[in-house]
Design an enzyme around this catalytic site. Structure first.
Site, PDB file in Angstrom:
ATOM      1  N   GLU A   4      37.961  29.424  55.040  1.00 15.42           N
ATOM      2  CA  GLU A   4      37.747  30.638  54.244  1.00 15.42           C
ATOM      3  C   GLU A   4      37.395  30.161  52.841  1.00 15.42           C
ATOM      4  O   GLU A   4      38.259  29.805  52.058  1.00 15.42           O
ATOM      5  CB  GLU A   4      39.016  31.476  54.272  1.00 15.42           C
ATOM      6  N   CYS A  35      38.347  35.374  46.072  1.00  9.55           N
ATOM      7  CA  CYS A  35      37.134  34.978  46.799  1.00  9.55           C
ATOM      8  C   CYS A  35      36.267  36.209  47.046  1.00  9.55           C
ATOM      9  O   CYS A  35      35.063  36.089  47.226  1.00  9.55           O
ATOM     10  CB  CYS A  35      37.486  34.267  48.098  1.00  9.55           C
TER      11      CYS A  35
HETATM   12  C1  UN1 Z   1      41.156  35.469  48.561  1.00  9.35           C
HETATM   13  O1  UN1 Z   1      40.759  35.703  47.432  1.00  9.35           O
HETATM   14  O2  UN1 Z   1      41.213  34.289  49.003  1.00  9.35           O
HETATM   15  O3  UN1 Z   1      40.369  41.250  50.167  1.00  9.35           O
HETATM   16  C2  UN1 Z   1      41.666  36.501  49.507  1.00  9.35           C
HETATM   17  C3  UN1 Z   1      41.005  40.800  49.208  1.00  9.35           C
HETATM   18  C4  UN1 Z   1      42.390  40.262  49.469  1.00  9.35           C
HETATM   19  C5  UN1 Z   1      42.342  38.849  49.901  1.00  9.35           C
HETATM   20  C6  UN1 Z   1      41.555  37.916  49.028  1.00  9.35           C
HETATM   21  N1  UN1 Z   1      43.022  41.058  50.493  1.00  9.35           N
HETATM   22  O4  UN1 Z   1      40.564  40.794  48.077  1.00  9.35           O
END
Ligand code: UN1
Length: 505
Positions: A262, A296
């Site tokens: 990820e 992310c």
């Molecule tokens: C991340 O930034 O690695 O959808 C995960 C989202 C959160 C998860 C982010 N539930 O922004």
């Protein structure tokens, strides 16, 4: 702060290697100091783990697996249920620790622990739903089906920005699936990991499986490298940069292990002419500014129809200029600090590059003159052909570009190496469906009238292209944590061969 830390069992110097509730004695004098990004003051330190400790920890995780996999899945689910309750009991404290250690605002710190609780609940249900298919055999009196077995000890490598929930995405599901879990958290957020690990290891111990959870805190080059090379860990689930994931993927592939990656995103929101701008402005602001741009899933690009661009930009700039930046513990704050001075340096470097490439900073673009790593959320008038718009900078910088027709907008949205999340704001049925069609967004996540971040756990989370292709959390993501077995049973008195082959002896 002292009270919070002592309630969570955090000491001045903490162990960096844990087998359940047992802390291994420090391997040497090397320490990593966890600091509060809002002040850059130290919180506590951790004695970092070495390769020998990693070896012991993996052994323990593997031995524990051999016991744990024998417990029926719904009974494993019962242990996960108790873990969820333990997280509920400690939600407030853990949420505060997340905020203290990584600087996200308190409602996000608490929300992160809630995400872990939700994961536990989901995994309890999954523990009764680890289903396979049955197929019709071409041979008479034969039955074919597939079943899913526990996989082993799973290595989970997490980033600083979700120091609790991303581990839980993996761990809660892996435990329900009959696996044990070795966690390597970011050395920028080791205390959240230690506190979480200790709370849940007590639950595991009470359930009679003291070594379900193991933890190593150490350098990537030592413990990270050791984990990805070790065949005793059949699956490595890693969250972080594309650079890291590309390396991890190759090393794990070389030993024919499994990877669940990820990695970075470069998420865009398209706003078409019909969009409800009240919704859009709020969705863009949360997506671009939430977690100070360090998700992310953060919105990094805004692709807006030229007819409404001036209005959208005007309203966004006005909203940005009122954003309360400061102490993330205060309920009124919406923008906390970046994680560390290195992140501030990257923000500055990105601003230089933006100017060199012809971008115009419409608001923000400065580092706050106060202790801690505070920067002003920034909006840039940009063009799709600026190379920096194709990169992920982990900071609250939003590139705005104007488009003429939807085909062009979708083309720009897809024309970056990453493929995590995407969104369109529109009231046009046609635009929404086109965006969601096979000719639309190429991302793992595609939303309509919702920003790019803040996904719920019920869906599979992850993205395509440089984002790494992994899927975690809900839907059928559990399949990554199990091994599939295809079984054919003959209950007849003859032995027919498939494909009509004859082999009579
Ligand atoms: C991340 O930034 O690695 O959808 C995960 C989202 C959160 C998860 C982010 N539930 O922004």
């Amino acid at each position: 702060m002292k009270d919070l830390l002592s309630r969570l069992g955090i000491e001045d110097v903490n162990a960096g290697a844990w087998i359940g509730t047992e802390a291994l004695p420090p391997a040497g004098d090397d320490r990593v100091v966890s600091t509060n990004p809002a002040t850059n003051d130290p919180i506590a330190s951790v004695a970092i783990a070495d390769a020998d400790q990693l070896d012991r920890v993996i052994d323990a995780a593997q031995d524990a697996f051999l016991e744990w996999r024998r417990l029926p899945a719904p009974k494993r689910g019962e242990v996960v249920r108790r873990m969820g309750n333990a997280l509920r009991d400690h939600k407030e404290d853990l949420g505060r620790l997340v905020t203290l250690e990584v600087g996200k605002i308190l409602s996000e710190g608490l929300g992160e622990v809630q995400e872990s609780i939700d994961m536990a609940d989901l995994a309890v249900g999954m523990s009764r739903q680890l289903y396979g298919l049955t197929m019709h055999s071409e041979r008479a009196q034969h039955r074919m089906y597939e079943q899913w077995h526990p996989l082993g000890a799973i290595g989970v490598i997490t980033a600083f920005n979700f120091p609790n929930a991303v581990w839980a995405w993996n761990a809660m599901v892996a435990l329900a699936c009959g696996d044990t879990v070795l966690w390597k958290p970011s050395i920028k957020a080791p205390l959240t990991a230690i506190a979480t690990h200790r709370i849940l290891s007590r639950v595991a111990e009470d359930a009679g499986f003291p070594h379900l959870l193991t933890l190593v805190i150490g350098q990537d080059a030592v413990v990270g490298e050791g984990m990805i090379r070790d065949p005793r860990l059949p699956l490595i689930s890693a969250t972080g940069s594309v650079r890291m994931g590309r390396y991890v993927g190759q090393v794990v592939a070389a030993r024919l292990g499994r990877c669940l990656l990820e990695l970075g995103g470069n998420n865009a929101i398209i706003v078409d002419r019909t969009a409800d701008l009240d919704l859009a402005i709020r969705g863009i602001a949360f997506g671009a500014v939430g977690t100070a741009g360090q998700r992310c899933t953060t919105t990094r690009r805004l692709i807006v129809h030229e007819d409404i661009a001036d209005e959208v930009i005007g309203r966004l700039v006005a909203a940005y200029e009122k954003l309360p930046i400061g102490d993330p513990m205060l309920p009124t704050t919406l923008v906390g600090p970046l994680i560390d001075p290195g992140a501030v340096a990257q923000y500055r470097a990105a601003l230089d590059t933006i100017r060199e490439q012809g971008g115009e900073i419409l608001t923000g673009g400065e580092v706050l003159d106060r202790p801690g790593n505070f920067v002003r959320p920034t909006i840039v008038a940009a063009r799709h052909d600026m190379p920096i718009c194709h990169e992920e900078t982990f900071a609250p910088i939003l590139y705005v570009m104007r488009y003429r027709d939807l085909a062009e907008a979708i083309e720009w949205q897809n024309d970056v190496p990453q493929g995590l999340s995407s969104a369109i704001f529109t009231d046009s049925f046609r635009s929404a469906e086109r965006f969601l069609s096979h000719e639309g967004s190429d991302c793992g996540i595609a939303n309509v009238n919702i920003g790019t971040s803040g996904a719920e756990i019920g869906g599979a989370f992850g993205g395509e292209k440089d984002t790494g292709g992994g899927r975690e959390a809900g839907s059928d993501a559990w399949k990554s944590y199990m091994r599939r077995q295809t079984c054919t049973l003959n209950w007849g008195t003859d032995l027919p061969l498939a494909q009509g082959v004859k082999f009579d002896i």
